[in-house]
Enzyme design. Structure first.
Site, short mmCIF file in Angstrom:
data_model
loop_
_atom_site.label_atom_id
_atom_site.label_comp_id
_atom_site.label_asym_id
_atom_site.label_seq_id
_atom_site.Cartn_x
_atom_site.Cartn_y
_atom_site.Cartn_z
N PRO A 1 -17.26 46.63 73.25
CG PRO A 1 -18.96 48.15 73.67
CD PRO A 1 -17.70 47.62 74.23
CD GLU A 2 -12.61 46.70 68.84
OE1 GLU A 2 -12.21 47.00 67.71
OE2 GLU A 2 -12.03 45.87 69.56
#
Length: 277
Positions: A2-3
């Site tokens: 996840p960004e």
DNA sequence: CACGAGACCTGTTCGC
DNA sequence: TGCGAACAGGTCTCGT
């Protein structure tokens, strides 16, 4: 995994409930009954005993995001979750079986569970009255209204570093990771190894615009889902360079190249993103 | 200060 | 087929 866009998508889903394919109830306003921890190192703070005791009975008052941290406000304290490389958060009902990769499960009223799924065990969870101790070192939020292009330019030239590692440095800017950095640099036409001090104000403005555009697109597509960690987003179908080595650049048809920068796989177009002019 | 290497972890894919 | 190497959306710590 996840960004910023993925964490934002997850935060929105927990807040409002799942929409599209997976319909899940919102957690906002729900009460935590108990916590189970299956991999002890996942819990960074406090001790397991204190955590279990403090989290039980807490009401989720607010759900938000800062950089790649997911924040859940409970009374007097904040639950912070960082998903690192392979973490994901799943809302489900307690008649489902627990997966082998669940590292922590919070049980809510009404038989609802929040599971932290994390094959690589890098994710971390904190419950603290002082979240600023974790968040204060973070750089600006790239999508915030007060993140202005000239401020970005001043920050860029204040350091002398390669653009890619600098953009991924969370104290410089909060939220970019490997995917969105490669995509933003390509869109701005800047080489990932270009030295930050060599940019002029026009370069900085272009990069500012590209970063925000790419992040907003990512959010609009509910994030990117690649490999076996699927989460429902489809931004992966819109990558221009990330993991597209050998494929033609969508702008000029030159094959996309993969190099290593700061120990990270880096994808760019050698034609559109030149080191020197 | 900037940078590279190594840790932390498990799973998948690639090359011989 | 099998087996080791390389690689994976992140971050920390240490040494130069």
């Amino acid at each position: 995994m996840p960004e910023l866009p993925e964490v934002e998508t997850i935060a929105a889903r927990l807040r409002k409930g799942g929409r599209n394919h997976a319909s899940t109830p919102p957690l906002l306003g729900k009460r935590i009954i108990s916590a189970q921890v299956f991999w002890e190192r996942t819990l960074a703070e406090p001790t397991l005993e204190k955590f279990k005791q403090k989290i039980s009975g807490q009401l989720i008052r607010e759900i938000s995001r800062r950089g790649k941290f997911l924040l859940m406000d409970v009374s007097g304290e904040t639950l912070l979750i960082h998903l690192r490389m392979s973490g994901d958060l799943l809302v489900e009902t307690d008649d489902k079986l627990l997966s082998t990769y669940y590292r922590m499960v919070l049980s809510f009223e009404d038989g609802i569970r929040l599971a932290l799924n994390d094959p690589r065990k890098f994710a971390r969870v904190w419950l603290t009255a002082n979240p600023d101790a974790l968040l204060s070192h973070l750089g600006p939020e790239p999508l915030a209204a007060d993140f202005a292009p000239d401020l970005f330019y001043r920050r860029l030239v204040a350091r002398r570093r390669q653009l890619k590692p600098l953009l991924m440095d969370q104290s410089f800017l909060a939220g970019l990771g490997n995917i969105y950095t490669d995509e933003a640099l390509h869109q701005a036409g800047l080489h990932p190894q270009r030295i930050s001090t060599s940019l002029d104000i026009r370069d900085a403005e272009r990069l500012w615009m590209s970063i925000r555009h790419v992040l907003k697109e990512g959010i609009r597509r509910n994030g990117a889902s690649i490999d076996w960690v699927y989460r429902g987003g489809d931004f992966q179908n819109y990558f221009r360079v990330y993991q597209r080595n050998g494929e033609p650049c969508p702008v000029c048809d030159t094959p996309i190249q993969r190099i290593t920068v700061g120990q990270r796989g880096t994808h760019f177009c050698p034609q559109c993103q030149r080191l020197e002019e």
